[in-house]
Design an enzyme around this catalytic site. Structure first.
Site, PDB file in Angstrom:
ATOM      1  N   ASN A 112       0.811   0.996   6.471  1.00  0.00           N
ATOM      2  CA  ASN A 112       0.958   0.061   4.575  1.00  0.00           C
ATOM      3  C   ASN A 112       2.272  -1.262   5.880  1.00  0.00           C
ATOM      4  OD1 ASN A 112       2.312  -1.724   2.579  1.00  0.00           O
ATOM      5  ND2 ASN A 112       4.193   0.442   2.817  1.00  0.00           N
ATOM      6  N   GLY A 113       1.771  -2.879   4.970  1.00  0.00           N
ATOM      7  CA  GLY A 113       2.327  -4.023   5.497  1.00  0.00           C
ATOM      8  C   GLY A 113       1.560  -5.401   6.582  1.00  0.00           C
TER       9      GLY A 113
ATOM     10  N   ARG B 106       1.238   1.689  -6.450  1.00  0.00           N
ATOM     11  CA  ARG B 106       1.586   0.935  -5.597  1.00  0.00           C
ATOM     12  C   ARG B 106       0.052   0.137  -4.549  1.00  0.00           C
ATOM     13  NH1 ARG B 106       6.500   1.876  -1.954  1.00  0.00           N
ATOM     14  NH2 ARG B 106       5.995   1.234  -0.402  1.00  0.00           N
TER      15      ARG B 106
ATOM     16  N   LYS C 194       3.068  -2.556  -7.699  1.00  0.00           N
ATOM     17  CA  LYS C 194       4.451  -2.315  -8.410  1.00  0.00           C
ATOM     18  C   LYS C 194       5.663  -2.390  -7.570  1.00  0.00           C
ATOM     19  CE  LYS C 194       7.137  -0.841 -11.696  1.00  0.00           C
ATOM     20  NZ  LYS C 194       6.749  -0.897 -12.941  1.00  0.00           N
TER      21      LYS C 194
ATOM     22  N   TRP D 164      -3.527  -1.677  -1.905  1.00  0.00           N
ATOM     23  CA  TRP D 164      -3.503  -3.481  -2.117  1.00  0.00           C
ATOM     24  C   TRP D 164      -4.059  -4.676  -1.634  1.00  0.00           C
ATOM     25  CZ3 TRP D 164      -0.504  -8.216  -1.242  1.00  0.00           C
ATOM     26  CH2 TRP D 164      -1.057  -8.672  -2.066  1.00  0.00           C
TER      27      TRP D 164
ATOM     28  N   GLU E 190      10.227 -13.984 -18.949  1.00  0.00           N
ATOM     29  CA  GLU E 190       9.829 -12.956 -18.705  1.00  0.00           C
ATOM     30  C   GLU E 190       8.518 -12.494 -19.814  1.00  0.00           C
ATOM     31  OE1 GLU E 190       9.485  -8.668 -17.719  1.00  0.00           O
ATOM     32  OE2 GLU E 190      10.746 -10.457 -16.816  1.00  0.00           O
TER      33      GLU E 190
ATOM     34  N   HIS F  27       9.925 -34.282 -21.079  1.00  0.00           N
ATOM     35  CA  HIS F  27       9.655 -34.884 -20.545  1.00  0.00           C
ATOM     36  C   HIS F  27       8.343 -34.072 -19.766  1.00  0.00           C
ATOM     37  CE1 HIS F  27      14.111 -35.989 -20.656  1.00  0.00           C
ATOM     38  NE2 HIS F  27      14.270 -34.644 -21.634  1.00  0.00           N
TER      39      HIS F  27
ATOM     40  N   CYS G 241       0.758  -1.340  -0.179  1.00  0.00           N
ATOM     41  CA  CYS G 241      -0.242  -0.273   0.445  1.00  0.00           C
ATOM     42  C   CYS G 241       0.755   1.298   0.143  1.00  0.00           C
ATOM     43  CB  CYS G 241      -0.704  -0.491   1.525  1.00  0.00           C
ATOM     44  SG  CYS G 241      -1.501  -1.719   1.509  1.00  0.00           S
TER      45      CYS G 241
ATOM     46  N   LYS H 154       4.476 -11.231 -18.163  1.00  0.00           N
ATOM     47  CA  LYS H 154       3.959 -10.528 -18.965  1.00  0.00           C
ATOM     48  C   LYS H 154       3.185 -10.400 -19.432  1.00  0.00           C
ATOM     49  CE  LYS H 154       6.725  -7.647 -17.419  1.00  0.00           C
ATOM     50  NZ  LYS H 154       7.697  -8.153 -16.691  1.00  0.00           N
TER      51      LYS H 154
ATOM     52  N   GLU I 167       0.210 -11.234 -16.405  1.00  0.00           N
ATOM     53  CA  GLU I 167       0.227  -9.975 -15.793  1.00  0.00           C
ATOM     54  C   GLU I 167      -1.022  -9.030 -16.175  1.00  0.00           C
ATOM     55  OE1 GLU I 167       4.496  -9.045 -13.134  1.00  0.00           O
ATOM     56  OE2 GLU I 167       4.276  -8.549 -15.709  1.00  0.00           O
TER      57      GLU I 167
END
Length: 594
Positions: free
Chosen positions: A103-104, A27, A589, A77, A478, A501, A2, A482, A485
């Site tokens: 925040n936390g 955030r 982020k 968040w 990556e 496999h 947050c 993406k 996301e």
């Protein structure tokens, strides 16, 4: 995850709170809210489960007494409790005297909540943070003073926090932090506190980081700050990666803008670092000891960048290198003479910060971050900025590319300094590196002409597989990340040799398989295995590929140019499906909780 902000101002606090919250929205954006004093001595608490625009509209509609100069704000968040107005911050105690943003994570919140409920406290939310409000309420009964009550309440907590408390009875604001970032800054008329300099950088020239354990009252910071006298004061320049929030500049979204900024960002980074690579001075300037092994610690995109860096160190230095997923680092056994390279875009990634306490031996922690004043940068024995500049889109683009370049440049310099690489070989690598801005620009142009048609063709596919071999594997990882996301479709990456496999069972008629071409010629046989089973291959990398970006397959960092079309593909499919590619669901982020 947050973002919090607090303001004590001669004029209306909302003039600072609302713009600051907009800059902190990266955030978390599940909900947003403010609590502000009013001129009749009360506190107005306004919250929304929509974005900042909705909160701004609520402020404009406010019909009560004029809003005053003391206030706190929060963009969330969600960790505990669903997304609802009741769970949005600021939270309050039973009497609505104590208003708090946090925040936390409070790890003993369940136990504390049960004790508080048994003693008669009434909870309005399912959020762990609310226990702090009621603890302060209890302590006020004994202490009388809000500052002392906050100190006593915090002593009962386990976990992490950055908090701002607004006392409705006095208008006083008290802030504190423990294992969560918070900074303090002044303007001519206001005292400001925020999770990130990005929130307040427009208004201030200097700031200081609030130390763990500090409990500060904004009205009299110098008197009440436990470590104010010895605190380091920073200028907002000099490597802070997110001081300014740039505008869109004609782009539809920040991600498109930041993809296009990659060649410029790399050119700027190379101008800063290149002269110190071939002679080893970049590494020697950090005053780090020689090392026999490399351990890379990171999460998500940063770990993928670390994979590229580890490949280079193995190939050109013969140095054993391993990757550690930060959230799984507690069981790692670290061998002697190991350099720990911790990578975090924000420098505040909680998993990384916790991991380095177990993965780094004294004197061996090197941080790579986009924020020179972050917790990682301050706690590492040495750090290097990837200097990507502001990145607003939650899905990393230019920070990934700049992490790769900065990390590879540093490791080449280190190999020179410790005698594992010749200066002539390093000079050739630097020449190759300095061609990257132009190569990335060409890749961007080439991809722009073909990606939209590919995205339209596959936007209804339920899932994707990404494959590569050797130095291409981190880019496949990556690219798949993406896509997950931004499109909310499953996407998995595999070293192409692993298909037979197990993963080959996933290939059916029409399954899209994105193949990142590298130097390993065996990839052609793996592509054939996919095609014979009906898979549709989208290849990236060479002139004959579906997306012909003509990557330098022999480069020690692998086919870096391939990441551009992979970013563009994920973004374009996400937009086609109607999603917000700058703020994908469930993500933030800066990941400041474990």
């Amino acid at each position: 995850m947050c973002g919090i902000v607090a303001c004590l101002n001669e004029g209306p606090a909302t003039g600072y709170l609302l713009p600051a919250l907009r800059r902190l929205e990266y955030r978390g954006y599940d909900s947003v809210g403010i609590a502000v004093t009013t001129q009749d001595g009360a506190v107005a608490r306004l919250r929304s489960v929509e974005r900042i625009d909705a909160l701004e509209a609520a402020v404009l509609r406010w019909a009560g007494a004029p809003l005053g100069g003391a206030g706190i704000g929060h963009t969330r968040w969600a960790t505990h409790g669903g997304v609802s107005t009741a769970n949005a911050h600021p939270l309050s105690d039973c009497s609505h005297r104590i208003n708090l943003v946090h925040n936390g994570i409070i790890e003993n919140a369940g136990l504390l909540r049960r004790r508080l409920e048994r003693s008669g406290h009434r909870f309005e939310s399912a959020v762990d943070s609310e226990v702090i409000c009621h603890l302060i309420e209890d302590q006020l009964c004994d202490a009388g003073d809000p500052l002392l009550a906050v100190r006593r309440a915090l002593s009962l907590l386990e976990g992490s926090w950055a908090i701002a408390v607004l006392d409705a009875a006095s208008g006083r604001i008290i802030v504190s932090c423990h294992r969560s970032p918070l900074l303090l800054a002044h303007t001519a008329s206001a005292v400001l506190v925020a999770s990130d300099i990005a929130a307040v950088g427009e208004w201030v020239e200097r700031f200081r980081v609030v130390d763990d354990g500090d409990v500060l009252e904004l009205s009299d910071v110098e008197q009440h700050g436990q470590s104010t006298a010895g605190a380091t004061v920073f200028g907002k320049t000099g490597g802070v990666g997110s001081v300014e929030t740039p505008g869109l500049g004609g782009y539809v979204d920040y991600m498109a803008k930041e993809i296009d900024e990659q060649p410029t960002a790399v050119a700027r980074l190379l101008a800063e670092l290149a002269d110190g690579v071939a002679d080893g001075s970049l590494w020697r300037g950090l005053s780090m000891p020689a090392f026999e092994r490399l351990r890379v610690v990171g999460c998500g995109t940063s770990l993928n960048a670390g994979h590229v860096i580890a490949n280079l160190v193995r190939r050109f230095g013969g140095v054993p290198a391993c990757l550690t997923v930060a959230s799984e680092a507690n069981s790692e056994v670290v061998e002697p003479d190991t350099l720990c390279l911790a990578i975090s875009q924000s420098g505040e990634t909680a998993d990384v910060l916790r991991a380095v306490t177990t993965c780094a031996q004294p004197g061996t922690l090197l941080g790579l971050t986009n924020n020179s004043h972050s917790t990682l940068a301050r706690s590492a024995d040495a750090f290097l900025s990837c200097n990507a500049g502001p990145e607003i889109g939650v899905a990393a683009t230019k920070t990934f590319v700049c992490q790769v370049i900065a990390g590879c440049a540093l490791m080449i310099s280190a190999l020179i300094a410790v005698g594992r690489l010749s200066t002539s070989s390093a000079a050739g690598l630097v020449d190759t590196m300095e061609s990257l801005p132009q190569r990335l620009a060409k890749a961007t142009a080439a991809a722009a002409s073909v990606v939209p048609d590919i995205a339209e063709k596959y936007c209804t596919a339920p899932g994707f597989i990404y494959i590569a071999r050797g130095t291409g594997v981190p880019y496949a990882a990556e690219g798949a990340l993406k896509l997950k996301e931004l499109t909310y479709r499953w996407a998995e990456h595999y070293p192409a040799g692993e298909l037979k496999h197990g993963p080959l069972a996933l290939i059916g008629s029409g399954t899209p398989v994105v193949a990142v071409r590298g130097a390993d010629k065996k990839l052609a046989a793996n592509i054939a295995e996919v095609e014979v089973r009906g898979g549709h291959v989208v290849s990236v990398g060479t002139a004959e590929s579906t997306i012909p970006v003509q990557a330098d397959l022999a480069a020690p960092w692998g086919p870096l140019e391939c990441i551009v079309p992979l970013q563009m593909l994920a973004r374009t499919i996400g937009l086609t499906l109607g999603w917000d590619v700058d703020k994908p669901r469930n993500l933030a982020k800066s990941v400041t909780v474990e």
